[in-house]
Design a protein around this motif. Sequence first.
Motif, PDB file in Angstrom:
ATOM      1  N   TRP A 292      -6.560  -2.541  -2.979  1.00 44.59           N
ATOM      2  CA  TRP A 292      -7.660  -1.619  -2.062  1.00 44.59           C
ATOM      3  C   TRP A 292      -8.328  -0.831  -2.686  1.00 44.59           C
ATOM      4  O   TRP A 292      -7.940  -0.283  -3.879  1.00 44.59           O
TER       5      TRP A 292
ATOM      6  N   GLY B 160      -6.103   2.985   6.988  1.00 43.85           N
ATOM      7  CA  GLY B 160      -4.484   3.128   6.322  1.00 43.85           C
ATOM      8  C   GLY B 160      -3.419   2.565   6.895  1.00 43.85           C
ATOM      9  O   GLY B 160      -2.654   1.983   6.448  1.00 43.85           O
TER      10      GLY B 160
ATOM     11  N   LEU C 271       0.841  -1.103   0.114  1.00 45.53           N
ATOM     12  CA  LEU C 271       0.166  -0.016  -0.071  1.00 45.53           C
ATOM     13  C   LEU C 271       0.796   1.369   0.061  1.00 45.53           C
ATOM     14  O   LEU C 271       0.518   2.253  -0.697  1.00 45.53           O
TER      15      LEU C 271
ATOM     16  N   ILE D  18      -9.702   3.690   3.272  1.00 40.47           N
ATOM     17  CA  ILE D  18      -9.102   2.656   2.442  1.00 40.47           C
ATOM     18  C   ILE D  18      -9.603   1.268   2.929  1.00 40.47           C
ATOM     19  O   ILE D  18      -9.661   0.900   4.012  1.00 40.47           O
TER      20      ILE D  18
ATOM     21  N   VAL E 147      -9.878   2.929  -2.566  1.00 36.60           N
ATOM     22  CA  VAL E 147      -9.341   4.005  -1.943  1.00 36.60           C
ATOM     23  C   VAL E 147     -10.397   5.122  -2.200  1.00 36.60           C
ATOM     24  O   VAL E 147     -10.561   5.473  -3.334  1.00 36.60           O
TER      25      VAL E 147
ATOM     26  N   GLY F 282      -9.007   8.932  -5.941  1.00 41.57           N
ATOM     27  CA  GLY F 282      -8.798   7.636  -5.442  1.00 41.57           C
ATOM     28  C   GLY F 282      -9.391   6.781  -6.559  1.00 41.57           C
ATOM     29  O   GLY F 282      -9.149   6.833  -7.644  1.00 41.57           O
TER      30      GLY F 282
ATOM     31  N   LEU G 163       0.050   3.644  -3.159  1.00 40.95           N
ATOM     32  CA  LEU G 163      -0.854   4.840  -3.015  1.00 40.95           C
ATOM     33  C   LEU G 163      -0.631   6.107  -3.882  1.00 40.95           C
ATOM     34  O   LEU G 163      -1.386   6.733  -4.473  1.00 40.95           O
TER      35      LEU G 163
END
Length: 240
Positions: free
Chosen positions: A127, A200, A97, A134, A129, A108, A101
Amino acid sequence: MITVAMDTATARCTVAVTDGTTTLEAHVDGARRHTRDALGLVDQLIREVGAAPGDIGAVMSGDGPGSFTGLRVATSIAKALVWDRAGVTWRVAPSLLIQGLPHLPTAGGRLLALSDALRGDVYAGCWDVGPDGIAPVGGPPRSMSPADLAAFGSPTAIVGDISERLVAAVQAVTGAAAITGAAALPDARTLLTLAGIPGGCAPVADPERWTPTYGRPVEAQAVWERKHGRVLPDQTYRSG
């Protein structure tokens, strides 16, 4: 109070320190440098923000999956920094992650982050987001074959610290090109941002017993188990 963040799951050892106003990051590349340089980077950045080790109030680290030795470096430092120090917190986040990210758009989307798990496999974490935080897709990060990535649908971004051969295999399955190379390596400042995003990161409740997510047995263990046809009796270093 300062926060120290580290990720050592890949060939990059990245450390960030913030006092809430100033945030600094430093890194070294090359897996063999983690053990030698990680603690020195922590000390360097603490001094550069004008603080001392006694000012540390929070520690964050990437919890894998990834390099067995690398993960143990960050884990050992984190345990030393929180050991017998009331009020110093320790939080962890998936290393995949942290890598992926920064490559999602501001709005997102779905992130698929990868690293090389050897033996033709990848470590994969996915994931969603969004404004509410998240959320993992398909469970926690784990080792799988590239063919298994089809289960994650059509991610907004695919980020992979993986070999050229795996890049081709991933694209064949997902129909999309992965962001690779230096851009796919982690930055500990991303770990700091995860502290303020729901989902997160997670607190470490028992620092003494906590272990990172190795993702699979280390190669020496795998070779032993293939040779003997049974599980290695000493479970100390089995994947977390």
